[in-house]
Every structure is written in structure tokens, then in C-alpha cells.
Design a protein around this motif. Structure first.
Motif, PDB file in Angstrom:
ATOM      1  N   ASP A   1      42.577  39.683  54.946  1.00 48.93           N
ATOM      2  CA  ASP A   1      42.925  40.928  54.245  1.00 48.93           C
ATOM      3  C   ASP A   1      44.295  41.096  53.519  1.00 48.93           C
ATOM      4  N   MET A   2      44.468  39.965  52.773  1.00 50.73           N
ATOM      5  CA  MET A   2      45.620  39.678  52.003  1.00 50.73           C
ATOM      6  C   MET A   2      45.936  40.847  50.818  1.00 50.73           C
TER       7      MET A   2
ATOM      8  N   ASN B   1      46.503  47.277  41.505  1.00 49.34           N
ATOM      9  CA  ASN B   1      45.337  46.434  41.195  1.00 49.34           C
ATOM     10  C   ASN B   1      45.524  45.079  41.837  1.00 49.34           C
ATOM     11  N   SER B   2      44.565  44.753  42.169  1.00 51.14           N
ATOM     12  CA  SER B   2      44.484  43.241  42.589  1.00 51.14           C
ATOM     13  C   SER B   2      43.874  42.266  41.363  1.00 51.14           C
ATOM     14  N   TYR B   3      44.789  41.322  41.386  1.00 51.48           N
ATOM     15  CA  TYR B   3      44.664  40.370  40.226  1.00 51.48           C
ATOM     16  C   TYR B   3      44.647  39.231  41.082  1.00 51.48           C
ATOM     17  N   THR B   4      43.346  38.349  40.444  1.00 49.07           N
ATOM     18  CA  THR B   4      43.117  37.058  41.006  1.00 49.07           C
ATOM     19  C   THR B   4      44.192  36.148  40.984  1.00 49.07           C
ATOM     20  N   VAL B   5      44.951  36.079  39.714  1.00 47.20           N
ATOM     21  CA  VAL B   5      45.864  35.017  39.673  1.00 47.20           C
ATOM     22  C   VAL B   5      46.985  35.303  40.695  1.00 47.20           C
ATOM     23  N   ASP B   6      47.478  36.500  40.981  1.00 51.25           N
ATOM     24  CA  ASP B   6      48.585  36.926  42.005  1.00 51.25           C
ATOM     25  C   ASP B   6      48.035  36.448  43.411  1.00 51.25           C
ATOM     26  N   THR B   7      46.792  36.758  43.672  1.00 47.11           N
ATOM     27  CA  THR B   7      46.202  36.450  45.254  1.00 47.11           C
ATOM     28  C   THR B   7      46.233  34.948  45.190  1.00 47.11           C
ATOM     29  N   MET B   8      45.764  34.274  44.258  1.00 47.10           N
ATOM     30  CA  MET B   8      45.581  32.751  44.530  1.00 47.10           C
ATOM     31  C   MET B   8      46.939  32.224  44.745  1.00 47.10           C
ATOM     32  N   ARG B   9      47.865  32.659  43.884  1.00 42.41           N
ATOM     33  CA  ARG B   9      49.332  32.153  43.907  1.00 42.41           C
ATOM     34  C   ARG B   9      49.819  32.540  45.477  1.00 42.41           C
ATOM     35  N   GLN B  10      49.642  33.667  45.917  1.00 40.07           N
ATOM     36  CA  GLN B  10      49.941  34.287  47.163  1.00 40.07           C
ATOM     37  C   GLN B  10      49.245  33.136  48.468  1.00 40.07           C
TER      38      GLN B  10
ATOM     39  N   PRO C   1      50.832  25.867  51.646  1.00 38.00           N
ATOM     40  CA  PRO C   1      51.161  24.873  50.554  1.00 38.00           C
ATOM     41  C   PRO C   1      50.840  23.471  50.527  1.00 38.00           C
ATOM     42  N   LYS C   2      50.534  22.902  51.851  1.00 37.27           N
ATOM     43  CA  LYS C   2      50.032  21.649  51.987  1.00 37.27           C
ATOM     44  C   LYS C   2      48.185  21.772  51.670  1.00 37.27           C
ATOM     45  N   ASP C   3      47.625  22.801  51.613  1.00 39.99           N
ATOM     46  CA  ASP C   3      46.209  22.623  51.480  1.00 39.99           C
ATOM     47  C   ASP C   3      45.869  22.809  49.967  1.00 39.99           C
TER      48      ASP C   3
ATOM     49  N   ASP D   1      44.772  31.952  31.284  1.00 43.75           N
ATOM     50  CA  ASP D   1      45.388  30.658  30.903  1.00 43.75           C
ATOM     51  C   ASP D   1      46.027  30.218  32.292  1.00 43.75           C
ATOM     52  N   GLN D   2      46.927  31.042  33.022  1.00 44.25           N
ATOM     53  CA  GLN D   2      47.609  30.662  34.073  1.00 44.25           C
ATOM     54  C   GLN D   2      46.548  30.200  35.376  1.00 44.25           C
ATOM     55  N   LEU D   3      45.614  31.166  35.395  1.00 40.48           N
ATOM     56  CA  LEU D   3      44.776  30.999  36.546  1.00 40.48           C
ATOM     57  C   LEU D   3      43.924  29.667  36.457  1.00 40.48           C
ATOM     58  N   PHE D   4      43.305  29.433  35.201  1.00 41.61           N
ATOM     59  CA  PHE D   4      42.783  28.256  35.007  1.00 41.61           C
ATOM     60  C   PHE D   4      43.713  26.849  35.044  1.00 41.61           C
ATOM     61  N   GLU D   5      44.853  27.179  34.605  1.00 38.07           N
ATOM     62  CA  GLU D   5      45.850  25.707  34.790  1.00 38.07           C
ATOM     63  C   GLU D   5      46.164  25.622  36.315  1.00 38.07           C
TER      64      GLU D   5
END
Length: 161
Positions: free
Chosen positions: A37-38, A45-54, A60-62, A83-87
Motif C-alpha cells: 500500500d505504499m 499523483n503517483s509517479y512510477t519513478v518515485d515509487t520505484m525509488r522508494q 536496498p540489498k534486494d 530517462d531516470q526510470l530506465f536508467e
């Protein structure tokens, strides 16, 4: 993970909380999967790049993978900070139909691969070629593709259809 407020989907008429509850019902008895439920806790708005960083910060080890359908993968250049998401992200792209055989799809896919050089695995999966939007529109016709508890929840709450 349920998207709380996806900016690319206008008119989502079922609350994120109800969608999360359906995911929880669908995953009952699954030991290798759990609902997250993050995004529901985030404002705006929910942005994938932010969610994936969170998610990566929480684990961090996974190795965190973004799993998406072939149709959504070729739309990612239209998302926030592609660009950030793909990187930063590893991807698994699943094709439930025949997108990987389509020339137009492959042209778009190859343009993404050439421009962004993402870490991506493409997989063909065996599943009914039914989109979530079609399922929502014709819930009675496709109810057998839903877990019984999810279908009962939809009926009890008057969702979709």
C-alpha cells in the motif's frame, strides 16, 4: 501494488483503497506475494519513478524489478522522468498476446532500447488475452477469470460493469 492516483488514467471510478482490498483478497493464501500500500499513503499523483525509488530505499540489498505488460512498456517514454526510470530500474516485460510479433510494436520497443538502453527481460506468458479494462467493462462475461472472493467483493460493492 495499487496505484493511488495514476496521472495517465483519467476517470478511475473505484477508490485506491477498494482496489487495494481486492488485491489483498486475490493474494489470500499466497505465501510468496503480498499486497503493498505504499502509494496509498502518498498525496497527489503517483509517479512510477518515485515509487520505484522508494521501494529500492526500503529494500536496498534486494533487486527490485518493475513488471509491466508489453503495451505499457512502449508508453513509458510518455511518463514522468522516463530517462531516470530506465536508467535506475530493472524491467520484466510480459507479453500476454502477440505484441512481440508485431512490427509496429517492435519498432517502438527497439527505439526505446536504442535510446535508453534499459536493463530489461522480455517474457512471453500464457494467459487469456483479456485486458483489465475489458474485464471491468464486461465483468459478468469474464467473472471466471477472477478469484471468487474478488468477484463477490465487486458485486457486494457495486463496482464496475
Amino acid at each position: 501494488m495499487v496505484s493511488a492516483n495514476p496521472p495517465h488514467k483519467n476517470g478511475v471510478n473505484v477508490s485506491a483503497q477498494k482496489r487495494f482490498e481486492m488485491v489483498c483478497l486475490a493474494l489470500e493464501g499466497q505465501t510468496a506475494l503480498q499486497a503493498c500500500d505504499m502509494e496509498l499513503k502518498r498525496k497527489g499523483n503517483s509517479y512510477t519513478v518515485d515509487t520505484m525509488r522508494q521501494a529500492q530505499a526500503l529494500y536496498p540489498k534486494d533487486s527490485i524489478y518493475f513488471i509491466t505488460g508489453a503495451d505499457m512498456f512502449i508508453d513509458i517514454p510518455n511518463w514522468r522522468a522516463p530517462d531516470q526510470l530506465f536508467e535506475e530500474q530493472k524491467f520484466i516485460v510480459a507479453d500476454r498476446g502477440r505484441a512481440f510479433e508485431d512490427e509496429i510494436y517492435n519498432d517502438k520497443k527497439n527505439a526505446i532500447l536504442s535510446k535508453y538502453k534499459p536493463d530489461v527481460q522480455f517474457v512471453q506468458i500464457e494467459t487469456p488475452d483479456i485486458s483489465s479494462s475489458l474485464l471491468r467493462e464486461c465483468i459478468e462475461k469474464y467473472k471466471d477469470y477472477l478469484p471468487e472472493k474478488v468477484y463477490a467483493y465487486i458485486k457486494r460493492n457495486g463496482l464496475y460493469g
